[in-house]
Design an enzyme around this catalytic site. Structure first.
Site, PDB file in Angstrom:
ATOM      1  N   HIS A 145       0.870  -1.174   0.000  1.00  0.00           N
ATOM      2  CA  HIS A 145       0.000   0.000   0.000  1.00  0.00           C
ATOM      3  C   HIS A 145       0.913   1.232   0.000  1.00  0.00           C
ATOM      4  CE1 HIS A 145      -2.787   2.946   1.809  1.00  0.00           C
ATOM      5  NE2 HIS A 145      -3.761   2.169   1.369  1.00  0.00           N
TER       6      HIS A 145
ATOM      7  N   ASP B 165       2.862  -4.282   8.101  1.00  0.00           N
ATOM      8  CA  ASP B 165       1.667  -3.457   7.937  1.00  0.00           C
ATOM      9  C   ASP B 165       0.466  -4.365   8.181  1.00  0.00           C
ATOM     10  OD1 ASP B 165      -0.632  -2.318   6.938  1.00  0.00           O
ATOM     11  OD2 ASP B 165       0.264  -1.605   5.066  1.00  0.00           O
TER      12      ASP B 165
ATOM     13  N   GLN C 113      -4.739  -4.791   7.254  1.00  0.00           N
ATOM     14  CA  GLN C 113      -5.766  -5.728   6.770  1.00  0.00           C
ATOM     15  C   GLN C 113      -5.695  -7.085   7.481  1.00  0.00           C
ATOM     16  OE1 GLN C 113      -8.158  -4.701   4.969  1.00  0.00           O
ATOM     17  NE2 GLN C 113      -7.357  -2.893   3.942  1.00  0.00           N
TER      18      GLN C 113
ATOM     19  N   LYS D 148     -10.673   0.180  10.866  1.00  0.00           N
ATOM     20  CA  LYS D 148     -10.933  -1.029  10.065  1.00  0.00           C
ATOM     21  C   LYS D 148     -11.334  -2.191  10.967  1.00  0.00           C
ATOM     22  CE  LYS D 148      -7.469   0.126   6.525  1.00  0.00           C
ATOM     23  NZ  LYS D 148      -8.209   0.718   5.429  1.00  0.00           N
TER      24      LYS D 148
ATOM     25  N   CYS E 249      -4.910   2.448  -3.625  1.00  0.00           N
ATOM     26  CA  CYS E 249      -3.650   2.984  -3.060  1.00  0.00           C
ATOM     27  C   CYS E 249      -2.515   1.977  -3.189  1.00  0.00           C
ATOM     28  CB  CYS E 249      -3.818   3.400  -1.596  1.00  0.00           C
ATOM     29  SG  CYS E 249      -5.113   4.604  -1.350  1.00  0.00           S
TER      30      CYS E 249
HETATM   31  N1  C6P Z   1      -6.518   0.726   2.758  1.00  0.00           N
HETATM   32  C1  C6P Z   1      -8.426   0.378   1.307  1.00  0.00           C
HETATM   33  O1  C6P Z   1      -9.534   0.680   0.849  1.00  0.00           O
HETATM   34  P1  C6P Z   1      -5.053   4.121   7.039  1.00  0.00           P
HETATM   35  O2  C6P Z   1      -5.631   4.927   5.923  1.00  0.00           O
HETATM   36  O3  C6P Z   1      -3.815   4.754   7.602  1.00  0.00           O
HETATM   37  O4  C6P Z   1      -6.060   3.742   8.078  1.00  0.00           O
HETATM   38  O5  C6P Z   1      -4.626   2.706   6.386  1.00  0.00           O
HETATM   39  C2  C6P Z   1      -3.741   2.682   5.325  1.00  0.00           C
HETATM   40  C3  C6P Z   1      -3.539   1.297   4.822  1.00  0.00           C
HETATM   41  C4  C6P Z   1      -2.308   0.694   5.002  1.00  0.00           C
HETATM   42  N2  C6P Z   1      -2.071  -0.559   4.592  1.00  0.00           N
HETATM   43  C5  C6P Z   1      -3.009  -1.288   3.985  1.00  0.00           C
HETATM   44  C6  C6P Z   1      -2.694  -2.703   3.566  1.00  0.00           C
HETATM   45  C7  C6P Z   1      -4.277  -0.748   3.765  1.00  0.00           C
HETATM   46  O6  C6P Z   1      -5.207  -1.478   3.159  1.00  0.00           O
HETATM   47  C8  C6P Z   1      -4.535   0.589   4.176  1.00  0.00           C
HETATM   48  C9  C6P Z   1      -5.853   1.246   3.880  1.00  0.00           C
HETATM   49  C10 C6P Z   1      -7.832   1.231   2.400  1.00  0.00           C
HETATM   50  O7  C6P Z   1      -7.800  -0.608   0.905  1.00  0.00           O
HETATM   51  C11 C6P Z   1      -7.807   2.681   2.006  1.00  0.00           C
HETATM   52  S1  C6P Z   1      -6.749   2.970   0.632  1.00  0.00           S
END
Ligand code: C6P
Length: 409
Positions: free
Chosen positions: A122, A199, A202, A225, A363
């Protein structure tokens, strides 16, 4: 027993209608919905205990501080983190990863050093490292993914060497649903004296975790999430690493003593929590973790794994569809493309049936290029989704294909 219909009653938003249709919320990888228990915890904080934390000694301040610190303990134990001193509240995964790339990367990386990431990262675990590399002269290398969406571990072993200082990897891909062997990568990192950053945006919401067993040095995730509020997430780091690092943000509470020309730093975790934190949100995240523990992460994971497999099998039956990611060892999301319909159009058509999915590059633009597409449609499931909702999704996708196919054939 896991009774999904009972569980759904905890989520007021699932009662919503989109026009004439019942909402079918399948955009959980972007953000999850919130149960009444989390909404109540936020209300209760603001109605009865609201005060700033770690500063005043009046009753409300003490209550708010105790609730905030209790959340830290809950989240640390939920993640199986070996030491709650290493659990830092951040705004989310993105801020957590920036913290590591900035506070560790800029101090520790030198010209000739390498940071190894994957092709499926990401942007939040890529762009911060690009900035750190530009500032230090370090170089980024990428572990490729195979055709089936899994990591090429043989290539990982070839890439990693004495020049590697950090391996950073998504635990679960937000596009492919692949579960990566981050424990093996952590071993590989440590075998050459490098560190491992996971990371977990997910994975934390879906998979029972034990950070001690994963063996990583840093782990990041986002509260929103995992049925928690927005504006709160965590970085867990090995305390001895965090002790060595420079602070990320300067300001109130992260200091011990301040002089006109220099300052000394507070103990962990406060050294990395500058200014007034997202207090209510941290308390809300504690309630979210209580909620997930109440259902049991093993049961949630079992429910989602079955739903994900069911969705993967069902959607593959749609004529001409391409579904991305591995067949096995995947989480509850499906990314796909129909030759006749652009993902954005599909997403709008499904919205008219009350079905919320996401379309776009998610992203993860380098991954999209690797897949040879600019966008996919993605349906992502969570603990309150049902097989019936998957059937509605597949039916709506099938109807869109037939409708657009009539124009293109
Ligand atoms: N992915 C998706 O629709 P934040 O925005 O900081 O809470 O999370 C960022 C992030 C980091 N790593 C992974 C693997 C992610 O999936 C995400 C967020 C969302 O897939 C928004 S792009």
């Amino acid at each position: 027993m896991y009774d999904v219909n009972e569980i759904r009653k905890d989520f007021p938003i699932l009662e919503r209608r989109i026009g004439e249709r019942r909402l079918i919320y399948l955009d959980n990888a972007a953000t999850s919905q919130k149960p009444r228990q989390v909404l109540d915890a936020l209300d209760e904080h603001y109605e009865a205990h609201n005060a700033n934390i770690h500063r005043a000694v009046h009753r409300l301040a003490e209550e708010a501080t105790a609730a905030y610190e209790a959340s830290r303990e809950k989240v640390a134990s939920f993640l199986g983190a070996p030491d709650a001193r290493g659990l830092i509240f951040t705004r989310g995964t993105t801020e957590a990863m920036n913290l590591v790339a900035y506070a560790w990367g800029r101090r520790s990386l030198r010209e000739g050093d390498e940071v190894v990431l994957t092709e499926a990262e990401h942007h939040s675990n890529l762009v911060p490292w690009q900035l750190a590399a530009q500032a230090t002269g370090a170089r980024l290398r990428f572990i490729p993914i195979r055709e089936d969406g899994t990591l090429d571990m043989e290539e990982a072993e070839r890439l990693v060497g004495p020049q590697t200082k950090m391996i950073g990897c998504i635990h679960v891909s937000n596009v492919l649903g692949t579960i990566n062997p981050v424990d093996e990568l952590a071993e590989l990192a440590h075998s050459v004296g490098a560190l491992m950053l996971v990371d977990g945006a997910q994975s934390a919401p879906h998979i029972p975790l034990d950070l001690a067993a994963l063996g990583c040095d840093f782990f990041a995730c986002s509260g929103h999430k995992m049925v928690g509020p927005t504006g709160i997430g965590v970085l867990w780091g090995r305390p001895e690493m965090l002790e060595e690092m420079d602070p990320f943000l300067g300001g109130g509470e992260m200091i011990r003593e301040v002089y006109p020309d220099h300052s000394t730093w507070n103990d962990l975790p406060y050294k990395f929590e500058a200014g007034t934190m997202s207090i209510a949100q941290a308390i809300g995240l504690g309630a979210a973790v209580d909620y997930l523990n109440g259902l049991g992460m093993e049961s949630i994971w079992e429910h989602e794994r079955r739903l994900g497999e069911y969705a993967y099998e069902k959607i593959r039956e749609v004529e001409g569809i391409t579904v991305y990611g591995p067949e096995k060892n995947r989480t509850g999301l499906v990314s796909f493309i129909l030759p006749e319909v652009h993902p954005h159009d599909l997403s709008q058509i499904l919205d008219q049936e009350g079905i919320a999915i996401r379309s776009g590059h998610h992203c993860a633009q380098p991954l999209m290029r690797r897949l040879g597409v600019t966008a996919t449609a993605r349906a992502s499931f969570y603990l309150y989704n049902t097989e019936e909702e998957v059937d509605m999704l597949v039916g709506a996708v099938e109807r869109s294909r037939e409708f657009f196919g009539a124009f293109t054939s």
